[in-house]
Design a protein around this motif. Sequence first.
Motif, PDB file in Angstrom:
ATOM      1  N   PRO A  16       5.682  -5.549   4.644  1.00 34.34           N
ATOM      2  CA  PRO A  16       4.311  -5.105   4.908  1.00 34.34           C
ATOM      3  C   PRO A  16       4.261  -3.640   5.307  1.00 34.34           C
ATOM      4  O   PRO A  16       5.043  -3.181   6.137  1.00 34.34           O
ATOM      5  CB  PRO A  16       3.863  -6.016   6.061  1.00 34.34           C
ATOM      6  CG  PRO A  16       4.691  -7.253   5.893  1.00 34.34           C
ATOM      7  CD  PRO A  16       6.029  -6.761   5.409  1.00 34.34           C
ATOM      8  N   GLY A  17       3.361  -2.909   4.673  1.00 33.11           N
ATOM      9  CA  GLY A  17       3.203  -1.495   4.950  1.00 33.11           C
ATOM     10  C   GLY A  17       4.172  -0.599   4.210  1.00 33.11           C
ATOM     11  O   GLY A  17       4.066   0.627   4.295  1.00 33.11           O
ATOM     12  N   PHE A  18       5.101  -1.186   3.463  1.00 31.87           N
ATOM     13  CA  PHE A  18       6.100  -0.403   2.726  1.00 31.87           C
ATOM     14  C   PHE A  18       5.956  -0.575   1.218  1.00 31.87           C
ATOM     15  O   PHE A  18       6.119   0.386   0.466  1.00 31.87           O
ATOM     16  CB  PHE A  18       7.507  -0.829   3.173  1.00 31.87           C
ATOM     17  CG  PHE A  18       8.624  -0.065   2.518  1.00 31.87           C
ATOM     18  CD1 PHE A  18       8.827   1.282   2.787  1.00 31.87           C
ATOM     19  CD2 PHE A  18       9.502  -0.695   1.638  1.00 31.87           C
ATOM     20  CE1 PHE A  18       9.861   1.984   2.178  1.00 31.87           C
ATOM     21  CE2 PHE A  18      10.543  -0.008   1.030  1.00 31.87           C
ATOM     22  CZ  PHE A  18      10.718   1.342   1.303  1.00 31.87           C
ATOM     23  N   LYS A  20       3.755  -1.811  -2.255  1.00 28.17           N
ATOM     24  CA  LYS A  20       2.419  -1.978  -2.835  1.00 28.17           C
ATOM     25  C   LYS A  20       1.322  -1.570  -1.845  1.00 28.17           C
ATOM     26  O   LYS A  20       0.324  -2.265  -1.647  1.00 28.17           O
ATOM     27  CB  LYS A  20       2.202  -3.422  -3.298  1.00 28.17           C
ATOM     28  CG  LYS A  20       3.210  -3.926  -4.316  1.00 28.17           C
ATOM     29  CD  LYS A  20       3.336  -3.020  -5.523  1.00 28.17           C
ATOM     30  CE  LYS A  20       2.094  -2.952  -6.375  1.00 28.17           C
ATOM     31  NZ  LYS A  20       2.247  -2.008  -7.528  1.00 28.17           N
ATOM     32  N   THR A  21       1.487  -0.400  -1.264  1.00 31.44           N
ATOM     33  CA  THR A  21       0.552   0.030  -0.220  1.00 31.44           C
ATOM     34  C   THR A  21      -0.855   0.278  -0.752  1.00 31.44           C
ATOM     35  O   THR A  21      -1.826   0.153  -0.003  1.00 31.44           O
ATOM     36  CB  THR A  21       1.071   1.300   0.475  1.00 31.44           C
ATOM     37  OG1 THR A  21       1.322   2.318  -0.513  1.00 31.44           O
ATOM     38  CG2 THR A  21       2.365   1.008   1.222  1.00 31.44           C
ATOM     39  N   ARG A  22      -0.978   0.620  -2.022  1.00 33.94           N
ATOM     40  CA  ARG A  22      -2.313   0.855  -2.560  1.00 33.94           C
ATOM     41  C   ARG A  22      -3.114  -0.440  -2.725  1.00 33.94           C
ATOM     42  O   ARG A  22      -4.325  -0.391  -2.934  1.00 33.94           O
ATOM     43  CB  ARG A  22      -2.221   1.603  -3.896  1.00 33.94           C
ATOM     44  CG  ARG A  22      -1.906   3.074  -3.731  1.00 33.94           C
ATOM     45  CD  ARG A  22      -1.843   3.799  -5.055  1.00 33.94           C
ATOM     46  NE  ARG A  22      -0.576   3.579  -5.740  1.00 33.94           N
ATOM     47  CZ  ARG A  22      -0.274   4.071  -6.942  1.00 33.94           C
ATOM     48  NH1 ARG A  22      -1.163   4.782  -7.609  1.00 33.94           N
ATOM     49  NH2 ARG A  22       0.913   3.844  -7.487  1.00 33.94           N
ATOM     50  N   ILE A  24      -3.144  -2.718  -0.254  1.00 38.86           N
ATOM     51  CA  ILE A  24      -3.436  -3.215   1.092  1.00 38.86           C
ATOM     52  C   ILE A  24      -4.939  -3.344   1.316  1.00 38.86           C
ATOM     53  O   ILE A  24      -5.397  -4.294   1.961  1.00 38.86           O
ATOM     54  CB  ILE A  24      -2.781  -2.305   2.151  1.00 38.86           C
ATOM     55  CG1 ILE A  24      -1.256  -2.476   2.107  1.00 38.86           C
ATOM     56  CG2 ILE A  24      -3.315  -2.615   3.547  1.00 38.86           C
ATOM     57  CD1 ILE A  24      -0.490  -1.545   3.026  1.00 38.86           C
ATOM     58  N   ALA A  29      -1.893  -5.917   4.449  1.00 35.51           N
ATOM     59  CA  ALA A  29      -0.498  -5.498   4.365  1.00 35.51           C
ATOM     60  C   ALA A  29       0.419  -6.671   4.028  1.00 35.51           C
ATOM     61  O   ALA A  29       1.317  -6.559   3.191  1.00 35.51           O
ATOM     62  CB  ALA A  29      -0.063  -4.845   5.672  1.00 35.51           C
ATOM     63  N   ALA A  33       2.514  -7.185   0.482  1.00 37.66           N
ATOM     64  CA  ALA A  33       3.965  -7.382   0.496  1.00 37.66           C
ATOM     65  C   ALA A  33       4.351  -8.682  -0.211  1.00 37.66           C
ATOM     66  O   ALA A  33       5.348  -8.731  -0.936  1.00 37.66           O
ATOM     67  CB  ALA A  33       4.483  -7.388   1.932  1.00 37.66           C
TER      68      ALA A  33
END
Length: 219
Positions: A16-18, A20-22, A24, A29, A33
């Motif tokens: 999460p947050g690392f 596929k951030t676009r 989110i 998040a 992920a």
Amino acid sequence: MSARPVVGLMAKAPRPGFAKTRLIAALGAAGAAALAEAFIADTAALLRRAGVDAVVIATPPEAVDLLSALTGFPAIAQREGDLGARMSSAFADLFARGHGPVLLVGTDSPTQPPGHVAEAIALCVAHPEALVLGPAEDGGYWCVGLSRPVPGVFDGIAWGTGSVLAETRARAARRGVPVVLGPRWHDVDEPGDLARLRRELADDPALAPHTRAVLGRAP
């Protein structure tokens, strides 16, 4: 022993947050992920159906074991730098291991027909002097293949923009490297891409089962 073609799967740890951030904004998040993990698993299955040897090029380095377990492929770490530097290093690392030609792919096209991967590798074999690019609909490319190192061809590219394919072709031309285009496909990067992905999954019940399961849980 002659070199064997290999696919290098450029993959991020699905954290999460690392990863596929676009996405989110659409999925949260944790949801983004989870979809990233599904994309990796479905892309690995796609490569197995294509009948190719594959190695995961993993980031961050400590995710090598995680991504190897998730895909069932051996994994090595991505090196430092922007995407161009990391791709150049991935080519160098795989050539040094005796592979060739090398085709790099990402995890953003889990509905890609396996035949596209096989076709791109066949183009690399048939055109060992060339840079093989699989155009993506957003102006980038879903695959890039080389049979030999080509220094500098990925330097200074405005990654993440609609000019990536055109800039790469221009850099190859300045270095006297011919470009051969493979089959065209699309990436899933932005929230707006999810509707198309859902339609593809609805049209083919056997397609990308891990991705289907995650989207089935998404709001």
